[in-house]
Scaffold this active site. Structure first.
Site, mmCIF file in Angstrom:
data_model
loop_
_atom_site.group_PDB
_atom_site.id
_atom_site.type_symbol
_atom_site.label_atom_id
_atom_site.label_comp_id
_atom_site.label_asym_id
_atom_site.label_seq_id
_atom_site.Cartn_x
_atom_site.Cartn_y
_atom_site.Cartn_z
ATOM 1 N N GLU A 45 0.828 -1.214 0.000
ATOM 2 C CA GLU A 45 0.000 0.000 0.000
ATOM 3 C C GLU A 45 0.858 1.257 0.000
ATOM 4 O OE1 GLU A 45 -3.074 -0.010 -1.179
ATOM 5 O OE2 GLU A 45 -3.627 -1.437 0.392
ATOM 6 N N SER A 79 -26.017 7.417 -15.551
ATOM 7 C CA SER A 79 -25.870 6.270 -14.655
ATOM 8 C C SER A 79 -27.263 5.737 -14.356
ATOM 9 C CB SER A 79 -25.203 6.719 -13.357
ATOM 10 O OG SER A 79 -25.358 5.720 -12.383
ATOM 11 N N LEU A 138 -12.071 0.496 -3.136
ATOM 12 C CA LEU A 138 -12.084 -0.653 -4.049
ATOM 13 C C LEU A 138 -11.962 -0.231 -5.514
ATOM 14 C CD1 LEU A 138 -14.845 -2.738 -2.224
ATOM 15 C CD2 LEU A 138 -12.358 -2.924 -1.992
ATOM 16 N N SER A 139 -11.538 1.002 -5.702
ATOM 17 C CA SER A 139 -11.225 1.511 -7.038
ATOM 18 C C SER A 139 -12.386 1.572 -8.007
ATOM 19 C CB SER A 139 -10.100 0.700 -7.682
ATOM 20 O OG SER A 139 -8.907 1.075 -7.107
ATOM 21 N N SER A 140 -13.543 1.972 -7.499
ATOM 22 C CA SER A 140 -14.640 2.196 -8.437
ATOM 23 C C SER A 140 -14.250 3.312 -9.415
ATOM 24 C CB SER A 140 -15.924 2.560 -7.695
ATOM 25 O OG SER A 140 -15.720 3.704 -6.900
ATOM 26 N N ASP A 184 -4.222 0.548 -9.711
ATOM 27 C CA ASP A 184 -5.651 0.273 -9.868
ATOM 28 C C ASP A 184 -6.031 0.040 -11.330
ATOM 29 O OD1 ASP A 184 -5.441 0.935 -7.244
ATOM 30 O OD2 ASP A 184 -6.533 2.827 -7.380
HETATM 31 P P1 NG1 Z 1 -7.620 4.116 -3.924
HETATM 32 O O1 NG1 Z 1 -7.800 3.339 -2.708
HETATM 33 O O2 NG1 Z 1 -8.415 3.574 -5.068
HETATM 34 O O3 NG1 Z 1 -7.806 5.582 -3.726
HETATM 35 C C1 NG1 Z 1 -5.094 4.903 -4.259
HETATM 36 C C2 NG1 Z 1 -4.321 5.059 -5.569
HETATM 37 C C3 NG1 Z 1 -3.406 3.853 -5.850
HETATM 38 C C4 NG1 Z 1 -2.540 3.526 -4.639
HETATM 39 C C5 NG1 Z 1 -3.425 3.403 -3.380
HETATM 40 C C6 NG1 Z 1 -2.632 3.176 -2.129
HETATM 41 C C7 NG1 Z 1 -5.453 6.242 -7.399
HETATM 42 C C8 NG1 Z 1 -6.394 6.134 -8.528
HETATM 43 N N1 NG1 Z 1 -5.272 5.144 -6.667
HETATM 44 O O4 NG1 Z 1 -6.067 3.919 -4.390
HETATM 45 O O5 NG1 Z 1 -2.601 4.141 -6.978
HETATM 46 O O6 NG1 Z 1 -1.527 4.472 -4.450
HETATM 47 O O7 NG1 Z 1 -4.208 4.575 -3.200
HETATM 48 O O8 NG1 Z 1 -1.872 2.028 -2.229
HETATM 49 O O9 NG1 Z 1 -4.892 7.284 -7.169
#
Ligand code: NG1
Length: 416
Positions: A45, A79, A138-140, A184
């Site tokens: 992470e 949406s 979860l990267s939506s 992601d």
């Molecule tokens: P999320 O949890 O989707 O915000 C973000 C970054 C990743 C990574 C993680 C931490 C974006 C799109 N995503 O993820 O690249 O750095 O935090 O590991 O910026």
């Protein structure tokens, strides 16, 4: 494009919903469907933006887009969810962003990026539906970026290979204001069913690691949303600045001592040349407070990723779980991206019988990922209902609280 054969990918009822909604909205059938999964990061992470390897997997929760090419350069997207207003914009090299945090920016981001690089003259009409919990780590957001990028590539006949496309989408998403890494977008594009993804950067590479048949990863949403604007965004960018700053000090010192070449600039090279122990020894002598903690997290987390991959291959679930616990501790104490709720949820996971648990994604809210044996899953899910959700009055009868994550295939597109 070199995409997986979509016929091998499970068709989802949600895809049909997006198709029906498209017909209702536009009075014609869509010509294509695209889908892109969310992801859960197993370990590694806040290190992808330092080009260090990470270990996520794509999950069964997806964004689905039914779409149809337009003759002009407009994109119009609705949406199925009433929570999101319709977005319409014209593709160009400098697309004006909405206010920070507005969902339209995730639709404009890939259009902006592709238009900077290619001749993009066609837009599309589209209808989206998603079952990825929103603002839950979860990267939506990256799934949204990928699915729109995929549709634009398709209607403009762009011949793009998967990994370069994932790199472009990572660049694209920075349009929204987060200085993120590329994890992601890469796993949402390049994931494989039944496998986790060992991702390396610069250049982007994915090695697929089979998830042992009896291992189960459970995702538990803390119920605290991580809004990608305001505090979470600035705290994320600040972590990146701080860990870069710490690195500059260490590389300067190490090169003055003749330990590394003065041109070495990245965490990856520093770790490769100095190794974990010496890197931390120098940091403890040269840094203090925040900068020391940020540096220590990045270095130790990178080492944990390497170990975790080996432990998945040798199917050592207990040791894998302990690394997840150690990762959470480091994110809490050294990187300071956890929260009261995430910490309580991690404790509840262990009490419910998980072999290990940690926050997943950027933190500051969102979700926890835990690992358990297949035969303990029901006990763990029930334990979380009793130990975390029940006392806080959080509903568990929706698909938004906690669920078993299925290692899933990356994005795909079909032409009807
Ligand atoms: P999320 O949890 O989707 O915000 C973000 C970054 C990743 C990574 C993680 C931490 C974006 C799109 N995503 O993820 O690249 O750095 O935090 O590991 O910026």
């Amino acid at each position: 494009m070199n995409w997986p054969n979509p016929r091998q990918v499970d068709r989802s009822p949600l895809e049909l919903i997006s198709g029906d909604a498209f017909f209702k909205e536009f009075g014609v059938q869509p010509t294509h469907f695209a889908r892109a999964p969310g992801r859960v990061n197993l370990i590694g992470e806040h290190i992808d933006y330092h080009d260090l390897p990470v270990f996520p997997m794509a999950i069964q929760r997806q964004v689905y887009l039914a779409f149809r090419c337009r003759d002009d350069g407009f994109v119009r997207i609705r949406s199925v969810s009433e929570d999101f207003e319709e977005v319409e914009f014209e593709i160009g090299r400098e697309i004006t962003a909405n206010l920070q945090g507005h969902w339209g920016n995730y639709l404009k981001a890939p259009a902006n990026e592709l238009a900077r690089r290619f001749a993009v003259s066609h837009g599309f009409d589209g209808v989206l539906v998603s079952d990825i919990p929103i603002a839950a780590g979860l990267s939506s957001s990256s799934a949204l970026v990928n699915v729109v990028g995929l549709a634009l590539a398709e209607v403009n006949g762009l011949e793009l290979e998967t990994l370069p496309f994932a790199d472009m989408m990572a660049d694209a998403e920075r349009y929204t204001g987060t200085r993120g890494g590329g994890m992601d977008q890469a796993v949402s594009i390049g994931g494989q069913a039944r496998y986790a993804a060992q991702i390396e950067f610069g250049p982007l590479k994915i090695r697929h690691i089979l998830v042992p048949e009896k291992w189960r990863f459970v995702i538990a949403n803390s119920g605290v949303r991580v809004e990608k604007s305001g505090y979470a965004m600035s705290a994320y960018n600040a972590r990146r600045d701080e860990s870069e700053h710490a690195l500059r000090i260490i590389t300067k010192t190490a090169s003055e001592r003749g330990l590394i070449h003065s041109q070495v600039t990245g965490y990856r090279d520093v770790l490769e040349i100095l190794g974990e122990d010496i890197a931390i020894e120098i940091a403890e002598a040269e840094l203090e407070g925040t900068l020391l903690r940020r540096f220590r997290h990045v270095v130790t987390e990178a080492v944990r990723v390497g170990k975790a991959i080996g432990l998945m291959v040798s199917e050592d679930i207990q040791a894998f779980g302990s690394l997840m616990d150690a990762s959470h501790r480091s994110l809490r104490v050294d990187y300071e991206v956890s929260s009261v709720e995430l910490d309580e949820l991690v404790v509840a996971c262990r009490e419910a019988g998980a072999a290990g648990a940690r926050l997943t994604g950027a933190g500051f809210g969102g979700s926890v990922i835990m690992i358990t044996e297949q035969e303990k899953v029901d006990e763990v899910l029930e334990g979380l209902s009793q130990g975390y959700y029940g006392p806080r009055g959080i509903r568990t009868d929706t698909d938004q609280s906690h669920f078993v994550a299925k290692p899933s295939a990356g994005a795909s597109i079909i032409t009807l």
